[in-house]
Design an enzyme around this catalytic site. Structure first.
Site, short mmCIF file in Angstrom:
data_model
loop_
_atom_site.label_atom_id
_atom_site.label_comp_id
_atom_site.label_asym_id
_atom_site.label_seq_id
_atom_site.Cartn_x
_atom_site.Cartn_y
_atom_site.Cartn_z
CB CYS A 43 -29.23 -66.85 -91.01
SG CYS A 43 -28.98 -65.22 -90.24
CB CYS A 102 -26.60 -66.67 -85.65
SG CYS A 102 -27.99 -65.81 -86.43
CO CO Z 1 -27.41 -65.28 -88.61
#
Ligand code: CO
Length: 211
Positions: A43, A102
C-alpha cells in the site's frame, strides 16, 4: 529555519556519507547491478515502508506500491513492474502486503464518493460483496475492515496467479513463490495470511494452456 523539503536533501547527504563510511564500495557495487530476490506489492500508506519494516537494504527488494496494494489486471504500471521483476530480475518471491486499518479498504466499504479513486476502490467493493456474510459477521467496524484487509490480500495473490506472466514463469522457471501478508500499524508485526507455491493449480477457467 530550513524548509521541510530541504531537510530531506540534508538527510540524504548525511545518509550517503554514512553509507560510504561503513562500506566504501557500497554505491559502486549497486550502480552496476541489482539482483533483488523479492518483489513487494504494498500500500502507498506512508506508515508501511517496505524496506524499513523488513530490514532490507538497497538492492534487495523491488517495490511497487499503490492504494490498497491491488493487482488489477488492466493496470499497465503494475503489469510492467511484475513482468520486469519476474522475467528479467527473476525474483524468487512476490509478496502482496496489506495493512490493518487501511484507509483504502475502509473507504471501499463506505458510500462516500472520493472522485477518481472510486474506480480503483470498486475492485475492493467487489471483494466485499463476494464475502459479505463473512465480513459482516464482525460487529465492530474495525474488525470488519481488518477482515476485508486480509481477504483483499488473498484476492490480490490470486490475481497474481491469474496472470500469464506468473503462469508462464511457473512453467519455465518453477518460481516465484507468492505470499500474502498483512502488517499491523499498531505493533509493527507482519502476519502471513496465505501463500502459493510455484505451479499451484487455480480454477481451470483462469489457467492458460499455451504458455
Ligand atoms: Co492502505
Amino acid at each position: 529555519m530550513i524548509n521541510p523539503y530541504e531537510k530531506l536533501l540534508l538527510e540524504n547527504k548525511a545518509w550517503a556519507s554514512e553509507q560510504v563510511q561503513n562500506d566504501p564500495e557500497f554505491f559502486k557495487r549497486l550502480s552496476h547491478l541489482q539482483t533483488p530476490q523479492f518483489l513487494w506489492i504494498g500500500c502507498s500508506d506512508s506508515r508501511v515502508p517496505a524496506d524499513k519494516i523488513t530490514g532490507t537494504q538497497p538492492g534487495e527488494i523491488f517495490v511497487h506500491r499503490n492504494i490498497a496494494n491491488m493487482v488489477v489486471h488492466t493496470d499497465l504500471n503494475l503489469l510492467s513492474v511484475l513482468e520486469y521483476a519476474v522475467v528479467y530480475l527473476k525474483v524468487s518471491h512476490v509478496i502482496v502486503c496489506g495493512h490493518y486499518g487501511c484507509g483504502g479498504v475502509k473507504a471501499a466499504m463506505g458510500n462516500h464518493s472520493l472522485g477518481i479513486i472510486n474506480k480503483w476502490l470498486r475492485n475492493i467493493k467487489d471483494i466485499y460483496r463476494m464475502h459479505k456474510d463473512e465480513v459482516d459477521a464482525f460487529t465492530n467496524e474495525e474488525d470488519r475492515t481488518n477482515k476485508l484487509v486480509e481477504l483483499n490480500v488473498m484476492e490480490q495473490v490470486m490475481n497474481l496467479a491469474k496472470t500469464s506472466i506468473i503462469q508462464k514463469s511457473w512453467k519455465t522457471d518453477h518460481q516465484p513463490h507468492l505470499h500474502g501478508w498483512v502488517y499491523g500499524l499498531d505493533n509493527g508485526i507482519i502476519k502471513t495470511v496465505c501463500e502459493m507455491e510455484a505451479g499451484t493449480h487455480i480454477d481451470p477457467l483462469y489457467e492458460y494452456d499455451n504458455l
